[in-house]
Design an enzyme around this catalytic site. Structure first.
Site, PDB file in Angstrom:
ATOM      1  N   HIS A   1      43.809  21.251 -83.113  1.00 30.88           N
ATOM      2  CA  HIS A   1      44.660  22.251 -83.751  1.00 30.88           C
ATOM      3  C   HIS A   1      44.268  22.487 -85.201  1.00 30.88           C
ATOM      4  O   HIS A   1      43.566  21.681 -85.810  1.00 30.88           O
ATOM      5  CB  HIS A   1      46.147  21.877 -83.680  1.00 30.88           C
ATOM      6  CG  HIS A   1      46.522  20.615 -84.396  1.00 30.88           C
ATOM      7  ND1 HIS A   1      46.585  19.384 -83.784  1.00 30.88           N
ATOM      8  CD2 HIS A   1      46.869  20.378 -85.684  1.00 30.88           C
ATOM      9  CE1 HIS A   1      46.956  18.464 -84.654  1.00 30.88           C
ATOM     10  NE2 HIS A   1      47.135  19.043 -85.837  1.00 30.88           N
TER      11      HIS A   1
ATOM     12  N   GLU B   1      42.144  15.415 -89.609  1.00 33.61           N
ATOM     13  CA  GLU B   1      42.880  14.474 -88.770  1.00 33.61           C
ATOM     14  C   GLU B   1      42.033  14.197 -87.534  1.00 33.61           C
ATOM     15  O   GLU B   1      41.427  15.120 -86.971  1.00 33.61           O
ATOM     16  CB  GLU B   1      44.227  15.097 -88.340  1.00 33.61           C
ATOM     17  CG  GLU B   1      45.067  14.174 -87.462  1.00 33.61           C
ATOM     18  CD  GLU B   1      46.398  14.804 -87.023  1.00 33.61           C
ATOM     19  OE1 GLU B   1      46.543  16.041 -87.138  1.00 33.61           O
ATOM     20  OE2 GLU B   1      47.280  14.058 -86.576  1.00 33.61           O
TER      21      GLU B   1
END
Lengths: 134, 134
Positions: A7, A130
């Site tokens: 994402h 991340e």
């Protein structure tokens, strides 16, 4: 090591307005808001087919995106999340290469209930990365 | 309207160092640099499977990413590019909804040789959005 882009996270000051913009103006597939008090955010997933956009609004005290929105009050691109097959092996390989892992270096459970780590943006040209166990 | 995420563009001050970080430290599939003088950038594509990361370094005078790097000298996330089936229909729908299209409002040929438009980041919570005809 680096797998698919899970994402793109965008910090927004007003989730209701952001949902309206993505759903109505951009005509995207936007899910319902999900409060994640343990992560200090309310999140809305936008499904764009090959990946997700996560709209993040601060929730409660000490939200991890509060400082970002103080610096950029209109919002902005907050981080990119990539999948990795083995997060501990990825961490050890990154640390051996000199990259800094944020926090105590141990994976935490992320917004999808999977172990995640964050890498220092200064080691990756200003982009907060991340890593999520796939 | 909004289709798949074609790429995430990251502005970097030093493409050679960025390529090394993505190829060696992150173990990603990184292509060779491609100079696009007509777009004022040298670009490197990073293939992450489901989408692409584009590392952009300024090339020549008046590069469109020069101002960004003046403000963020270490680099950072520059824009998101989504595919749309019909860029003129998308433009007209966005303008009717009050969104601002940058430039003269006419699509230009982008880095992939397809028509592209950019939307004003102030209308989308600080995120610069590129639309590319798919």
């Amino acid at each position: 090591m680096l797998g698919r882009l899970n994402h793109v996270a965008l910090a927004v000051p007003d989730l209701t307005a952001a949902v309206a913009a993505y759903r109505n103006t951009l005509g995207a597939h936007v899910a319902e808001p999900l409060a994640l008090p343990e992560h200090g955010v309310t999140v809305v997933f936008v499904d764009v087919g090959n990946t997700k956009i996560e709209l993040l609004e601060p929730l409660g005290e000490g939200s991890p995106i509060a400082a970002f929105l103080e610096k950029s009050p209109s919002g902005g691109m907050h981080h990119l999340c990539y999948e990795v097959e083995d997060i501990l092996a990825a961490r050890d390989q990154l640390k051996a290469a000199g990259a800094r892992v944020l926090g105590d270096g141990n994976p935490k459970l992320g917004a999808h209930g999977k172990p995640v780590l964050f890498l220092h943006p200064k080691d990756f040209f200003g982009t907060l990365i991340e890593l999520e166990q796939s």
